[in-house]
Design a protein around this motif. Structure first.
Motif, mmCIF file in Angstrom:
data_model
loop_
_atom_site.group_PDB
_atom_site.id
_atom_site.type_symbol
_atom_site.label_atom_id
_atom_site.label_comp_id
_atom_site.label_asym_id
_atom_site.label_seq_id
_atom_site.Cartn_x
_atom_site.Cartn_y
_atom_site.Cartn_z
ATOM 1 N N ASN A 85 48.668 44.398 16.173
ATOM 2 C CA ASN A 85 49.600 43.307 16.501
ATOM 3 C C ASN A 85 49.823 43.218 18.009
ATOM 4 N N LEU A 86 49.890 44.377 18.662
ATOM 5 C CA LEU A 86 50.016 44.399 20.113
ATOM 6 C C LEU A 86 48.775 43.782 20.764
ATOM 7 N N LYS A 87 47.608 44.150 20.257
ATOM 8 C CA LYS A 87 46.387 43.589 20.826
ATOM 9 C C LYS A 87 46.339 42.083 20.612
ATOM 10 N N ARG A 88 46.763 41.644 19.433
ATOM 11 C CA ARG A 88 46.785 40.209 19.172
ATOM 12 C C ARG A 88 47.696 39.493 20.178
ATOM 13 N N TYR A 89 48.877 40.065 20.440
ATOM 14 C CA TYR A 89 49.822 39.477 21.389
ATOM 15 C C TYR A 89 49.222 39.456 22.797
ATOM 16 N N ILE A 90 48.637 40.574 23.216
ATOM 17 C CA ILE A 90 48.055 40.687 24.558
ATOM 18 C C ILE A 90 46.938 39.658 24.737
ATOM 19 N N LEU A 91 46.060 39.544 23.741
ATOM 20 C CA LEU A 91 44.937 38.610 23.838
ATOM 21 C C LEU A 91 45.420 37.160 23.896
ATOM 22 N N ASP A 92 46.387 36.837 23.043
ATOM 23 C CA ASP A 92 46.857 35.454 22.972
ATOM 24 C C ASP A 92 47.647 35.037 24.206
ATOM 25 N N TYR A 93 48.600 35.880 24.614
ATOM 26 C CA TYR A 93 49.601 35.411 25.568
ATOM 27 C C TYR A 93 49.483 36.008 26.969
ATOM 28 N N VAL A 94 48.680 37.063 27.117
ATOM 29 C CA VAL A 94 48.473 37.624 28.450
ATOM 30 C C VAL A 94 47.063 37.316 28.945
ATOM 31 N N VAL A 95 46.074 37.412 28.035
ATOM 32 C CA VAL A 95 44.688 37.132 28.415
ATOM 33 C C VAL A 95 44.397 35.630 28.326
ATOM 34 N N ASP A 96 44.484 35.066 27.105
ATOM 35 C CA ASP A 96 44.145 33.650 26.910
ATOM 36 C C ASP A 96 45.265 32.692 27.318
ATOM 37 N N LYS A 97 46.504 33.208 27.315
ATOM 38 C CA LYS A 97 47.669 32.376 27.666
ATOM 39 C C LYS A 97 47.682 31.073 26.865
ATOM 40 N N ILE A 98 47.572 31.202 25.556
ATOM 41 C CA ILE A 98 47.473 30.010 24.710
ATOM 42 C C ILE A 98 48.784 29.232 24.651
ATOM 43 N N HIS A 99 49.881 29.850 25.128
ATOM 44 C CA HIS A 99 51.169 29.149 25.118
ATOM 45 C C HIS A 99 51.304 28.199 26.299
ATOM 46 N N ILE A 100 50.392 28.319 27.260
ATOM 47 C CA ILE A 100 50.404 27.433 28.424
ATOM 48 C C ILE A 100 49.422 26.304 28.182
ATOM 49 N N GLU A 101 49.772 25.113 28.643
ATOM 50 C CA GLU A 101 48.900 23.951 28.453
ATOM 51 C C GLU A 101 47.501 24.259 28.971
ATOM 52 N N LYS A 102 46.512 23.944 28.155
ATOM 53 C CA LYS A 102 45.126 24.240 28.517
ATOM 54 C C LYS A 102 44.607 23.191 29.493
ATOM 55 N N HIS A 103 44.637 23.525 30.753
ATOM 56 C CA HIS A 103 44.074 22.628 31.753
ATOM 57 C C HIS A 103 42.557 22.606 31.589
ATOM 58 N N SER A 104 41.955 21.504 31.959
ATOM 59 C CA SER A 104 40.524 21.312 31.717
ATOM 60 C C SER A 104 39.679 22.417 32.322
ATOM 61 N N GLN A 105 40.110 22.946 33.493
ATOM 62 C CA GLN A 105 39.284 23.961 34.125
ATOM 63 C C GLN A 105 39.367 25.307 33.406
ATOM 64 N N ARG A 106 40.345 25.466 32.505
ATOM 65 C CA ARG A 106 40.502 26.742 31.817
ATOM 66 C C ARG A 106 39.829 26.751 30.449
ATOM 67 N N VAL A 107 39.534 25.585 29.891
ATOM 68 C CA VAL A 107 38.955 25.519 28.555
ATOM 69 C C VAL A 107 37.457 25.794 28.629
ATOM 70 N N ALA A 108 36.993 26.684 27.748
ATOM 71 C CA ALA A 108 35.570 27.017 27.744
ATOM 72 C C ALA A 108 34.747 25.783 27.393
ATOM 73 N N LYS A 109 33.548 25.683 27.989
ATOM 74 C CA LYS A 109 32.697 24.514 27.771
ATOM 75 C C LYS A 109 32.266 24.392 26.319
ATOM 76 N N ASP A 110 32.092 25.530 25.638
ATOM 77 C CA ASP A 110 31.648 25.467 24.241
ATOM 78 C C ASP A 110 32.807 25.279 23.271
ATOM 79 N N GLY A 111 34.034 25.122 23.822
ATOM 80 C CA GLY A 111 35.195 24.887 22.967
ATOM 81 C C GLY A 111 35.755 26.134 22.318
ATOM 82 N N LYS A 112 35.219 27.284 22.647
ATOM 83 C CA LYS A 112 35.692 28.551 22.066
ATOM 84 C C LYS A 112 36.704 29.170 23.018
#
Length: 720
Positions: free
Chosen positions: A190-217
């Motif tokens: 659960n800690l790893k899930r939180y770290i990946l989502d909100y510290v690494v990927d920062k999915i809670h922040i609006e995905k600016h175009s330059q941050r979104v992967a080209k393949d959509g992943k």
């Protein structure tokens, strides 16, 4: 307000150097008195004179006086000035002013001189933390182990406290306890899930175009691959948690039709397609699976709305299709899971430490905060508190077990001691009939509670501070205590020191006008005792280079006029603002004092430059509405934050004695500069070239002249 009018001309204390309001504060016999001391109005002088007056004129025993400061430096400054006052030879002032003297040597000299004068030696001049340390070390055995050690992340500037520092820092303890928590695989993942989502990927922040992967992943799974959606991430994580190897989007070709199903589980020889409203039509894929006699199972987006339903669906899909023992919980370790994410884990730990500290400062219950956090409307906040509170509770228990106290604990444990053991509380109440508190605008909830614990109806409370200079809200200070002093202390009086001895009339006038824009304040008008022809210089350069050139030129001019490096002070909101200036000054071999405004409180200089005065992100004001995680504990308000930023600007302005330069950028001028009336300023800027060339006209026939070199009009012959 009542005051002591019995003072006669035979007074042993010379009050002639005080102005009328300073003198009123010194001789006042009010039991609860706040001295609202504007910037440069002599608050320290007034506080010290009050202390001397109590001893000399009121025959108060020095041992009955407790003077509380916020920093060891402030306590030392108070002692230095008292010793200088007592030492008629002037030798102490000469000794203590020697810049070559090391800190330890200076302290030894201070202690030696202090002991020469019993009235000074018998005074109790301490910081809040030092006072509580003394109480607990000597009288707190029934409340806590009196052989306790101090735990923190920085060494204390108080020598007495520094001798008893814990062998490990707070961060090291939190890190160790986090690893212990991760022995539970559920907590770990659960800690790893939180770290990946909100510290690494920062999915809670609006995905600016330059941050979104080209393949959509964009979403990282527990095994480190990227998938396209949160739902697919959930499936991948479920498979990982259950120790099932899988392939994501494997390439298949059946009957010359190539496609990529979402998941393939080799152990079950099973394909999973997750169907959402964004999925492509499935008919062609399903036909190819039938032709190839491959097993395909579909999951649907509606299942993800109910976690229990989704778990059950995945379990039913896999059950019976894998060998016994394969479908089991994964055994894993902290080191294995976070080998690539040390900095991200550090960020999480520091957030938990901040939350724990806030809970203590606000004197709140961990259980209550946990309930608030778990009840928040946002998944991210709920996830944080589910992980953070078990860690915070372990930390608190660990510190108790090891006899550790942090700086907030020192105060809260002393309060608890006084509350639970009236004999100890009454001992201190009877001893300290006179309580003097410096920098009262910086107090927090715990400190005010401690002050109230020490007071009796007959005790005198003398507080000095300035609500206009309250700038430590981010540390937990509460400006409301000084603004509403009479609400918190019954039958209180307020005296306002309104004569500024530091700054010129233009600087004082500008600071008055700026602070008037704050609503939550005590109204007072500050006057300047100094007159000067120098107005505040506002410079707006076209760019940073122009600002650098301007500052370099002005500093050189100041040096040529006889100003030293110690006479000049550069101030800024955040450290990064000064980096280009530091680099340029080194190149130019100009070596100028520089501080954040927070660090400059209490300082002064003949000439002050405030840089970075631009509007918006990275400028000043810098309104930073903190993460909702912290709002669970203490809600912040945009207007309140703006008012603290304005108080910070006020502090910056009032560091200047004679000359003040405000550095901004053309077109991005800070709103704070706009609050200063033009009568106090001289505004200068880089000159832009005209957008349209100037047109020359004949003064007689008004024909346009193509060249500025014409002496006579070629059309009518008139002289140009």
């Amino acid at each position: 307000m009542t005051s002591d009018t019995s003072e006669t001309n035979s007074s042993r204390t010379d009050l002639s150097s005080l102005n009328e309001r300073q003198r009123e504060a010194v001789i006042s016999a009010d039991k609860r008195l706040l001295v609202l001391a504007g910037a440069g109005s002599g608050k320290t002088k007034t506080l010290l004179q009050k202390l001397v007056y109590l001893i000399e004129e009121q025959s108060v025993s020095p041992s009955n006086i407790l003077a509380i400061t916020f920093t060891k430096n402030a306590a030392n400054e108070m002692l230095d000035r008292l010793i200088e006052m007592a030492d008629q030879s002037g030798s102490y002032k000469e000794t203590i002013s020697n810049k070559a003297l090391k800190l330890a040597e200076r302290d030894r000299e201070r202690q030696a001189y202090k002991k020469r004068y019993k009235w000074i030696d018998n005074l109790t001049v301490r910081t809040f933390h030092s006072f509580c340390y003394y109480v607990l070390r000597n009288y707190g055995v029934n409340e806590f182990d009196n052989k306790f050690r101090i735990i923190g992340d920085e060494k204390s500037d108080d020598e007495e406290l520094a001798r008893h520092i814990a062998p490990e820092t707070a961060f090291e303890v939190f890190q160790k306890l986090l690893i212990e928590c991760c022995a539970d695989t559920g907590y770990l993942l659960n800690l790893k899930r939180y770290i990946l989502d909100y510290v690494v990927d920062k999915i809670h922040i609006e995905k600016h175009s330059q941050r979104v992967a080209k393949d959509g992943k964009f979403f990282t799974t527990l095994n480190g691959i990227k998938v396209r959606s949160k739902s697919e991430q959930y499936i991948a994580d479920w498979l990982y948690r259950h120790n099932l190897e899988f392939e994501y989007e494997p390439l298949l070709n059946i009957s010359d039709f190539s496609f990529t199903p979402d998941f393939y589980i080799p152990a079950a020889n099973l394909y999973i397609e997750h169907v959402s409203n964004k999925s492509y039509p499935m008919r062609d894929k399903e036909e190819r699976f039938e032709r190839g006699k491959l097993l395909l199972v579909k999951t649907n987006e509606y299942m993800t709305k109910d976690t229990a339903l989704f778990n059950h669906a995945l379990d039913m899909i896999v059950r019976g299709r894998v060998a016994p023992g394969k479908h089991s919980a994964r055994a894993t370790s902290y080191r294995e899971q976070f080998n690539r994410y040390h900095e991200q884990v550090k960020d999480f730990v520091q957030q938990v430490m901040r939350v724990t500290d806030m809970i203590k400062v606000e004197n709140l219950d961990v259980t209550e905060i946990n309930e608030r956090g778990l009840g928040d409307q946002h998944e991210r906040v709920r996830g944080f508190y589910a992980l953070a509170m078990p860690l915070a509770e372990r930390y608190i228990s660990y510190c108790i077990d090891k006899s550790y106290l942090d700086f907030n604990d020192l105060i809260s444990r002393t309060i608890s001691l006084f509350r639970n053991h009236e004999d100890i509380r009454d001992k201190f109440r009877s001893r300290f009939g006179y309580l003097l508190v410096d920098e009262f605008q910086d107090v927090n909830n715990l400190q005010v509670e401690l002050i109230k614990m020490l007071l009796t109806d007959s005790a005198q409370l003398f507080c000095v501070g300035d609500d206009w200079q309250s700038i430590y809200g981010f540390r937990g200070s509460n400006v409301g205590y000084i603004i509403e002093f009479e609400k918190h202390f019954i039958n209180a009086s307020v005296i306002k020191l309104n004569l500024n001895y530091r700054s010129s009339q233009h600087i004082v006038g500008a600071s008055n006008e700026v602070i008037k824009n704050n609503k939550f304040k005590v109204d007072k008008e500050i006057f300047a005792s100094k007159q000067s022809e120098h107005k505040i210089v506002v410079f707006a350069g076209d760019d940073q280079e122009a600002n650098l050139n301007f500052c370099v030129d002005r500093v050189r001019e100041l040096h040529d006029q006889g100003f030293t490096s110690d006479d000049i002070l550069f101030l800024y909101r955040r450290t990064k603002m000064y980096s280009p200036y530091l680099e340029r000054f080194r190149e130019e071999q100009l070596f100028v004092r520089a501080r954040t405004i927070h660090a400059a409180k209490g300082l002064e200089a003949k000439v002050v430059f405030i840089i970075g005065l631009t509007e918006g992100y990275g400028g000043f004001p810098d309104i930073w509405l903190e993460d909702r995680i912290f709002q669970v504990i203490k809600k912040a308000n945009h207007d309140q934050l703006l008012e603290e930023e304005r108080r910070l600007f006020y502090v910056g302005i009032t560091r200047a004695k004679d000359k003040l330069f405000l550095i901004t950028e053309k077109g991005g001028e800070s709103s704070f500069i706009k609050e200063i009336p033009e009568s106090f300023t001289v505004r200068t800027t880089s000159v832009l070239p005209p957008v349209v060339d100037k047109v020359s006209l004949c003064p007689s026939c008004f024909s346009q002249l193509d060249s500025k070199l014409f002496s006579f009009c070629p059309y009518c012959g008139a002289k140009v």
